[in-house]
Design a protein around this motif. Structure first.
Motif, PDB file in Angstrom:
ATOM      1  N   GLY A 192      12.640 -17.581 -16.256  1.00  0.00           N
ATOM      2  CA  GLY A 192      12.633 -17.089 -17.619  1.00  0.00           C
ATOM      3  C   GLY A 192      11.912 -18.031 -18.557  1.00  0.00           C
ATOM      4  O   GLY A 192      11.176 -18.928 -18.125  1.00  0.00           O
ATOM      5  N   ASP A 193      12.148 -17.839 -19.863  1.00  0.00           N
ATOM      6  CA  ASP A 193      11.435 -18.634 -20.860  1.00  0.00           C
ATOM      7  C   ASP A 193      12.313 -19.057 -22.031  1.00  0.00           C
ATOM      8  O   ASP A 193      11.813 -19.668 -22.973  1.00  0.00           O
ATOM      9  CB  ASP A 193      10.248 -17.832 -21.400  1.00  0.00           C
ATOM     10  N   SER A 194      13.613 -18.726 -21.987  1.00  0.00           N
ATOM     11  CA  SER A 194      14.462 -18.955 -23.152  1.00  0.00           C
ATOM     12  C   SER A 194      15.793 -19.584 -22.768  1.00  0.00           C
ATOM     13  O   SER A 194      16.180 -19.584 -21.599  1.00  0.00           O
ATOM     14  CB  SER A 194      14.737 -17.623 -23.877  1.00  0.00           C
ATOM     15  N   ARG A 195      16.501 -20.068 -23.787  1.00  0.00           N
ATOM     16  CA  ARG A 195      17.845 -20.601 -23.541  1.00  0.00           C
ATOM     17  C   ARG A 195      18.789 -19.496 -23.080  1.00  0.00           C
ATOM     18  O   ARG A 195      19.703 -19.746 -22.291  1.00  0.00           O
ATOM     19  CB  ARG A 195      18.386 -21.251 -24.814  1.00  0.00           C
ATOM     20  N   GLU A 218       9.918 -26.187 -25.676  1.00  0.00           N
ATOM     21  CA  GLU A 218      10.525 -27.023 -24.638  1.00  0.00           C
ATOM     22  C   GLU A 218      11.634 -27.911 -25.195  1.00  0.00           C
ATOM     23  O   GLU A 218      12.637 -28.167 -24.521  1.00  0.00           O
ATOM     24  CB  GLU A 218       9.452 -27.874 -23.968  1.00  0.00           C
ATOM     25  N   THR A 219      11.485 -28.374 -26.438  1.00  0.00           N
ATOM     26  CA  THR A 219      12.497 -29.246 -27.031  1.00  0.00           C
ATOM     27  C   THR A 219      13.845 -28.548 -27.199  1.00  0.00           C
ATOM     28  O   THR A 219      14.880 -29.208 -27.285  1.00  0.00           O
ATOM     29  CB  THR A 219      12.016 -29.748 -28.399  1.00  0.00           C
ATOM     30  N   GLU A 220      13.846 -27.213 -27.241  1.00  0.00           N
ATOM     31  CA  GLU A 220      15.088 -26.473 -27.443  1.00  0.00           C
ATOM     32  C   GLU A 220      15.978 -26.454 -26.206  1.00  0.00           C
ATOM     33  O   GLU A 220      17.130 -26.016 -26.283  1.00  0.00           O
ATOM     34  CB  GLU A 220      14.778 -25.041 -27.880  1.00  0.00           C
ATOM     35  N   PHE A 221      15.454 -26.924 -25.074  1.00  0.00           N
ATOM     36  CA  PHE A 221      16.240 -26.904 -23.844  1.00  0.00           C
ATOM     37  C   PHE A 221      17.006 -28.210 -23.606  1.00  0.00           C
ATOM     38  O   PHE A 221      17.605 -28.379 -22.549  1.00  0.00           O
ATOM     39  CB  PHE A 221      15.321 -26.632 -22.644  1.00  0.00           C
ATOM     40  N   ALA A 222      16.996 -29.100 -24.594  1.00  0.00           N
ATOM     41  CA  ALA A 222      17.676 -30.378 -24.416  1.00  0.00           C
ATOM     42  C   ALA A 222      19.154 -30.191 -24.085  1.00  0.00           C
ATOM     43  O   ALA A 222      19.712 -30.905 -23.246  1.00  0.00           O
ATOM     44  CB  ALA A 222      17.516 -31.233 -25.675  1.00  0.00           C
ATOM     45  N   GLY A 223      19.786 -29.221 -24.714  1.00  0.00           N
ATOM     46  CA  GLY A 223      21.205 -28.978 -24.446  1.00  0.00           C
ATOM     47  C   GLY A 223      21.459 -28.027 -23.304  1.00  0.00           C
ATOM     48  O   GLY A 223      22.600 -27.901 -22.849  1.00  0.00           O
ATOM     49  N   ASP A 224      20.414 -27.347 -22.829  1.00  0.00           N
ATOM     50  CA  ASP A 224      20.531 -26.386 -21.721  1.00  0.00           C
ATOM     51  C   ASP A 224      19.383 -26.613 -20.740  1.00  0.00           C
ATOM     52  O   ASP A 224      18.512 -25.751 -20.584  1.00  0.00           O
ATOM     53  CB  ASP A 224      20.473 -24.947 -22.243  1.00  0.00           C
ATOM     54  N   PRO A 225      19.339 -27.769 -20.093  1.00  0.00           N
ATOM     55  CA  PRO A 225      18.181 -28.061 -19.228  1.00  0.00           C
ATOM     56  C   PRO A 225      18.148 -27.162 -17.996  1.00  0.00           C
ATOM     57  O   PRO A 225      19.171 -26.971 -17.334  1.00  0.00           O
ATOM     58  CB  PRO A 225      18.401 -29.531 -18.829  1.00  0.00           C
ATOM     59  N   PRO A 226      16.976 -26.583 -17.683  1.00  0.00           N
ATOM     60  CA  PRO A 226      16.846 -25.773 -16.468  1.00  0.00           C
ATOM     61  C   PRO A 226      16.723 -26.669 -15.238  1.00  0.00           C
ATOM     62  O   PRO A 226      16.549 -27.885 -15.354  1.00  0.00           O
ATOM     63  CB  PRO A 226      15.555 -24.999 -16.711  1.00  0.00           C
TER      64      PRO A 226
END
Length: 242
Positions: A192-195, A218-226
């Motif tokens: 996917g591409d989103s949190r 990419e910075t938005e995934f800091a709390g939800d790392p894939p």
């Protein structure tokens, strides 16, 4: 003469097979893809669409933090939680789905496939992998886009927002595909591409790969790392069929 068993035990230990390296990459049996932002570029006009949806939900009597600060998916899920318990899902769909459909159609007019998308799906099929889709886009726009970009027939099943009660980040659609395939969650990679994709995959127990440049920076995934972060779809061939 007294015998010692220590040398014999050492020899037997050396003869045992070496356990597999659990850190090594393994091939996945299947992959589930998101659609917008993943196989095509992200074109939903989030700000005006969510403003219109927020007004619509308020007009239906919904209130609270989820509706004042939530996004298009979490607002729907909060409303569906209540209406489903009341047996009024059909009423909710009739009131709000035309708004979602209209913004889908607006995005459809601009969508373009990500480089290598059709080739990736075809190559996965040639390796015997099962390939499906779970998207928050509605069935009408999704069907038109899959036909336009020659993805139709390469994805089975395809689960749209019209096929479930709850959108991602809820796991309903993903769990439906797992049930259809009868596969364990760790045998399937979600792409996917989103949190919302990360959270939905995690809720279903799936590992997840995120492609850069979609709905979320990419910075938005800091709390939800894939589990994996990739820059282009071509990287997924080696990742899925390792």
């Amino acid at each position: 003469m007294r015998l010692t068993w220590l040398p014999i035990l050492k020899i037997l230990a050396l003869m045992q097979p070496t356990p597999p390296d659990s850190s090594a990459s393994h091939a996945y049996q299947a992959a589930i893809f998101d659609f917008e932002g993943t196989l095509v570029d992200f074109q939903w006009r989030l700000a005006p669409a969510q403003d219109e949806l927020r007004r619509a939900f308020t007009g239906l009597g919904f209130s609270g933090d989820e509706f004042s600060h939530g996004n298009y998916a979490t607002m729907w899920n909060a409303a569906a939680d209540l209406r489903r318990s009341q047996g009024r899902m059909a009423e909710l769909r009739e009131a709000v789905c035309p708004i979602y459909d209209r913004w889908d159609a607006d995005a459809l007019s601009r969508w373009a496939p990500r480089t290598g998308a059709a080739e990736l799906l075809r190559r996965l099929a040639t390796t015997g992998r099962r390939v499906g889709m779970v998207s928050n886009i509605g069935r009408k726009a999704l069907t038109a886009a899959l036909d336009r970009f020659q993805f139709a027939g390469l994805l089975l099943p395809v689960v749209s927002r019209d096929d479930v009660s709850f959108m991602k980040p809820r796991a309903e659609g993903i769990l439906r595909v797992l049930t259809d395939w009868q596969l364990a969650p760790d045998a399937v990679l979600f792409v996917g591409d989103s949190r919302a994709d990360v959270r939905g995959a995690r809720a279903a127990g799936l590992p997840v790969a995120i492609i850069r440049g979609g709905e979320c920076a990419e910075t938005e995934f800091a709390g939800d790392p894939p589990d994996h972060m990739v820059s282009h779809l071509g990287e997924l061939i080696e990742l899925i069929a390792a």
